[in-house]
Scaffold this motif. Structure first.
Motif, PDB file in Angstrom:
ATOM      1  N   VAL A 123      23.250  10.324 -18.820  1.00 38.28           N
ATOM      2  CA  VAL A 123      24.502   9.829 -19.328  1.00 38.28           C
ATOM      3  C   VAL A 123      24.239   8.420 -19.904  1.00 38.28           C
ATOM      4  CG1 VAL A 123      26.823   9.315 -18.867  1.00 38.28           C
ATOM      5  CG2 VAL A 123      25.874  11.093 -17.446  1.00 38.28           C
ATOM      6  N   ARG A 124      23.572   7.534 -19.387  1.00 41.13           N
ATOM      7  CA  ARG A 124      23.485   6.118 -19.824  1.00 41.13           C
ATOM      8  C   ARG A 124      22.625   5.359 -19.024  1.00 41.13           C
ATOM      9  NH1 ARG A 124      28.364   6.675 -16.597  1.00 41.13           N
ATOM     10  NH2 ARG A 124      28.358   5.143 -14.970  1.00 41.13           N
ATOM     11  N   PRO A 125      22.127   4.333 -19.312  1.00 39.09           N
ATOM     12  CA  PRO A 125      21.413   3.269 -18.787  1.00 39.09           C
ATOM     13  C   PRO A 125      22.067   3.104 -17.358  1.00 39.09           C
ATOM     14  CG  PRO A 125      21.087   2.722 -21.001  1.00 39.09           C
ATOM     15  CD  PRO A 125      22.419   3.795 -20.837  1.00 39.09           C
ATOM     16  N   LEU A 126      21.269   2.863 -16.441  1.00 43.17           N
ATOM     17  CA  LEU A 126      21.786   2.190 -15.045  1.00 43.17           C
ATOM     18  C   LEU A 126      22.186   0.768 -15.324  1.00 43.17           C
ATOM     19  CD1 LEU A 126      22.646   2.367 -12.129  1.00 43.17           C
ATOM     20  CD2 LEU A 126      20.156   2.122 -11.578  1.00 43.17           C
ATOM     21  N   VAL A 127      20.986  -0.080 -15.802  1.00 41.39           N
ATOM     22  CA  VAL A 127      21.281  -1.511 -15.923  1.00 41.39           C
ATOM     23  C   VAL A 127      21.040  -1.610 -17.831  1.00 41.39           C
ATOM     24  CG1 VAL A 127      20.733  -3.915 -15.725  1.00 41.39           C
ATOM     25  CG2 VAL A 127      20.474  -2.093 -13.807  1.00 41.39           C
ATOM     26  N   PRO A 128      21.934  -1.604 -18.543  1.00 36.39           N
ATOM     27  CA  PRO A 128      21.805  -1.520 -19.995  1.00 36.39           C
ATOM     28  C   PRO A 128      20.984  -3.112 -20.284  1.00 36.39           C
ATOM     29  CG  PRO A 128      23.890  -1.161 -19.375  1.00 36.39           C
ATOM     30  CD  PRO A 128      23.335  -1.453 -18.223  1.00 36.39           C
ATOM     31  N   ASP A 129      20.339  -2.840 -21.491  1.00 35.72           N
ATOM     32  CA  ASP A 129      19.757  -3.904 -22.260  1.00 35.72           C
ATOM     33  C   ASP A 129      20.743  -4.425 -23.048  1.00 35.72           C
ATOM     34  OD1 ASP A 129      18.363  -5.396 -23.910  1.00 35.72           O
ATOM     35  OD2 ASP A 129      16.513  -3.977 -24.258  1.00 35.72           O
ATOM     36  N   ALA A 130      20.927  -5.788 -22.911  1.00 29.23           N
ATOM     37  CA  ALA A 130      21.970  -6.371 -23.578  1.00 29.23           C
ATOM     38  C   ALA A 130      21.800  -6.696 -25.020  1.00 29.23           C
ATOM     39  CB  ALA A 130      22.284  -7.650 -23.117  1.00 29.23           C
ATOM     40  N   THR A 131      20.425  -6.482 -25.240  1.00 31.13           N
ATOM     41  CA  THR A 131      20.076  -6.572 -26.882  1.00 31.13           C
ATOM     42  C   THR A 131      20.039  -5.319 -27.583  1.00 31.13           C
ATOM     43  OG1 THR A 131      17.542  -6.113 -26.415  1.00 31.13           O
ATOM     44  CG2 THR A 131      18.476  -8.397 -26.108  1.00 31.13           C
ATOM     45  N   ASP A 132      20.573  -4.230 -26.893  1.00 31.52           N
ATOM     46  CA  ASP A 132      20.597  -2.806 -27.750  1.00 31.52           C
ATOM     47  C   ASP A 132      22.011  -2.469 -28.016  1.00 31.52           C
ATOM     48  OD1 ASP A 132      20.343  -0.271 -28.640  1.00 31.52           O
ATOM     49  OD2 ASP A 132      20.043   0.526 -26.768  1.00 31.52           O
ATOM     50  N   PRO A 133      22.360  -2.739 -29.162  1.00 35.55           N
ATOM     51  CA  PRO A 133      23.926  -2.531 -29.502  1.00 35.55           C
ATOM     52  C   PRO A 133      24.395  -1.093 -29.296  1.00 35.55           C
ATOM     53  CG  PRO A 133      22.454  -2.697 -31.376  1.00 35.55           C
ATOM     54  CD  PRO A 133      21.465  -2.993 -30.481  1.00 35.55           C
ATOM     55  N   GLU A 134      23.317  -0.014 -29.336  1.00 39.52           N
ATOM     56  CA  GLU A 134      23.671   1.407 -29.075  1.00 39.52           C
ATOM     57  C   GLU A 134      23.833   1.515 -27.801  1.00 39.52           C
ATOM     58  OE1 GLU A 134      21.072   3.841 -31.176  1.00 39.52           O
ATOM     59  OE2 GLU A 134      21.543   2.984 -33.349  1.00 39.52           O
ATOM     60  N   GLY A 135      23.585   0.801 -26.744  1.00 33.03           N
ATOM     61  CA  GLY A 135      23.513   1.003 -25.434  1.00 33.03           C
ATOM     62  C   GLY A 135      22.522   2.109 -24.759  1.00 33.03           C
ATOM     63  N   ARG A 136      21.551   2.353 -25.479  1.00 36.62           N
ATOM     64  CA  ARG A 136      20.824   3.428 -25.001  1.00 36.62           C
ATOM     65  C   ARG A 136      19.441   2.929 -24.191  1.00 36.62           C
ATOM     66  NH1 ARG A 136      21.482   8.279 -27.318  1.00 36.62           N
ATOM     67  NH2 ARG A 136      19.244   8.862 -26.866  1.00 36.62           N
ATOM     68  N   ARG A 137      19.224   1.785 -24.435  1.00 31.78           N
ATOM     69  CA  ARG A 137      17.921   1.091 -23.435  1.00 31.78           C
ATOM     70  C   ARG A 137      18.415   0.537 -22.403  1.00 31.78           C
ATOM     71  NH1 ARG A 137      16.517  -1.090 -28.639  1.00 31.78           N
ATOM     72  NH2 ARG A 137      17.004  -3.222 -27.712  1.00 31.78           N
ATOM     73  N   GLY A 138      17.386   0.354 -21.503  1.00 26.36           N
ATOM     74  CA  GLY A 138      17.898  -0.413 -20.224  1.00 26.36           C
ATOM     75  C   GLY A 138      16.821   0.247 -19.192  1.00 26.36           C
ATOM     76  N   LEU A 139      17.192  -0.382 -17.828  1.00 25.09           N
ATOM     77  CA  LEU A 139      16.518  -0.203 -16.819  1.00 25.09           C
ATOM     78  C   LEU A 139      17.104   1.022 -16.065  1.00 25.09           C
ATOM     79  CD1 LEU A 139      13.925  -0.979 -15.037  1.00 25.09           C
ATOM     80  CD2 LEU A 139      15.444  -2.730 -13.800  1.00 25.09           C
ATOM     81  N   GLY A 140      16.507   2.185 -15.277  1.00 24.60           N
ATOM     82  CA  GLY A 140      17.229   3.215 -14.755  1.00 24.60           C
ATOM     83  C   GLY A 140      18.039   3.940 -15.661  1.00 24.60           C
ATOM     84  N   ARG A 141      18.534   5.040 -15.261  1.00 24.41           N
ATOM     85  CA  ARG A 141      19.472   6.035 -15.945  1.00 24.41           C
ATOM     86  C   ARG A 141      20.353   6.775 -14.867  1.00 24.41           C
ATOM     87  NH1 ARG A 141      17.196   3.741 -19.119  1.00 24.41           N
ATOM     88  NH2 ARG A 141      16.230   4.669 -21.141  1.00 24.41           N
ATOM     89  N   VAL A 142      21.679   6.742 -15.325  1.00 30.16           N
ATOM     90  CA  VAL A 142      22.712   7.409 -14.692  1.00 30.16           C
ATOM     91  C   VAL A 142      22.814   8.944 -15.532  1.00 30.16           C
ATOM     92  CG1 VAL A 142      25.237   7.502 -13.933  1.00 30.16           C
ATOM     93  CG2 VAL A 142      24.173   5.258 -14.338  1.00 30.16           C
ATOM     94  N   CYS A 143      22.519   9.598 -14.333  1.00 31.53           N
ATOM     95  CA  CYS A 143      22.549  11.282 -14.653  1.00 31.53           C
ATOM     96  C   CYS A 143      23.495  12.224 -13.970  1.00 31.53           C
ATOM     97  CB  CYS A 143      21.213  11.583 -14.331  1.00 31.53           C
ATOM     98  SG  CYS A 143      19.864  10.664 -14.943  1.00 31.53           S
TER      99      CYS A 143
END
Length: 285
Positions: A123-143
Motif C-alpha cells: 500500500v505504501r512505505p512504512l517510513v516514507p522517504d521525505a525526499t520522494d515527492p511521489e511517496g513510494r520510496r522509504g523504509l519498510g512497507r505497509v501491506c
C-alpha cells in the motif's frame, strides 16, 4: 559484453549511493572499471562461500546486499577472513558491488521483494522517504492481504514462502487473532515499532527482534510479531534485483548472464525445540 563501469552505472541508477544512510558503506569495493563482465551473481552476504561460488560460476561481478567492510580497516591481509575475500576476488577478476540501505528504501526495494514473496499487496512505505515527492520510496512497507488470515496462518505462509532456515518463524501474540494489514521490513526491524503502530498494522513481519523491544511492543498493543531469520527476509531482494538487471541487459543488448545464489548464509545452522515440562527457577534476567 558490457564493461564493469557500464553495469555499475546501471546499478547506481537503481540504488543511488547518496540514498544510503550516512553510517553505511555501499558502492564498488573491488573491481577494474574497464574489465568486461559476462556473468553477475547476486547474494546477501559477501562471505568466502559466496565468493567461491562466484569463482566457480565464472562471474565477473558479485553484487551483495550486506557490506564487506562496514567500518574502516587497516589491512586486507589474506590471513584475515575479509582480506581473504578481497584476495580471492582480485585474483579471479571479480568485482564486488554493495547495495545496502540504498536498496532498503528503493522503489522497488528490499521490503517490496519481501512483500512479494508473501503475496502481500503493498500500500505504501512504512517510513516514507521525505525526499520522494511521489511517496513510494522509504523504509519498510505497509501491506494488505487479499483476505484475512489468522496470525498462525500468516506465520505458516511466511515459513512456506521464505527460504528455509534453522530459525523458521517465531511468533508473539494470539495465534488466532485476525490479520488484515501487515507491516514488513527486511532485516532488523525492532526500531520501527512506533511507525508500525501508527500505520494501524495488525501484524509486523521482520527479523532480529530482541527480547525487551518485543516485550514492550506486546505490552503496548495487540500487535502480533513475526520474527524471521535476517538472511531469509532479505534474500528475496536478490531475485528482484537480478530481474531488474536482466531487464536492463536486454534493453541495452548486453550479453550478460545474471544469477542468484541459493547458498544459505544465515549464520544459524540448527534448531532444537524446547522440551522442558517445568519452568526454570532462579533464571537470570
Amino acid at each position: 559484453m558490457p564493461r564493469l563501469s557500464e553495469v555499475i552505472a546501471a546499478l547506481e541508477n537503481l540504488w543511488p549511493a547518496q540514498r544510503a544512510e550516512s553510517w553505511d558503506a555501499v558502492g564498488t569495493v573491488v573491481g577494474d572499471p574497464g574489465q568486461e563482465v559476462g556473468r553477475v551473481l547476486f547474494a546477501v552476504d559477501p562471505v568466502q562461500e559466496i565468493v567461491d561460488e562466484a569463482v566457480k560460476l565464472g562471474a565477473g561481478l558479485l553484487v551483495t546486499h550486506h557490506p564487506l567492510y562496514l567500518r574502516g580497516t587497516t589491512t586486507v591481509a589474506a590471513s584475515t577472513f575479509k582480506g581473504r575475500v578481497v584476495h580471492t576476488l582480485i585474483k579471479n577478476d571479480i568485482a564486488l558491488h554493495v547495495a545496502h540501505t540504498n536498496a532498503d528504501t528503493a522503489d522497488p526495494g528490499v521490503s517490496d521483494a519481501l512483500a512479494g514473496a508473501l503475496d502481500l499487496r503493498v500500500v505504501r512505505p512504512l517510513v516514507p522517504d521525505a525526499t520522494d515527492p511521489e511517496g513510494r520510496r522509504g523504509l519498510g512497507r505497509v501491506c494488505e492481504l487479499d483476505h484475512p488470515l489468522t496470525v498462525r496462518e500468516l506465520a505458516e505462509r511466511a515459513a512456506r514462502c521464505l527460504p528455509a532456515t534453522a530459525q523458521g518463524i517465531r511468533v508473539a501474540g494470539d495465534p488466532e487473532a485476525v490479520v488484515r494489514t501487515v507491516a514488513v521490513s527486511g532485516g532488523s526491524g525492532d526500531s520501527l515499532f512506533d511507525a508500525v503502530r501508527a500505520a494501524g498494522a495488525d501484524a509486523f513481519l521482520t527479523a532480529d527482534l530482541r527480547h525487551h523491544p518485543a516485550s514492550e511492543a506486546r505490552a503496548h498493543s495487540p500487535l502480533a510479531l513475526l520474527d524471521a531469520a535476517h538472511w531469509a527476509t532479505e534474500w528475496p531482494w536478490c531475485e528482484l534485483a537480478a530481474a531488474q538487471l536482466d531487464e536492463i541487459s536486454d534493453r541495452n543488448g548486453w550479453d550478460l548472464r545474471v544469477h542468484v545464489s541459493k547458498t544459505v548464509t544465515d549464520p544459524w545452522t540448527a534448531h532444537a525445540a524446547s522440551t522442558a515440562t517445568t519452568s526454570p527457577s532462579g533464571a537470570p534476567n
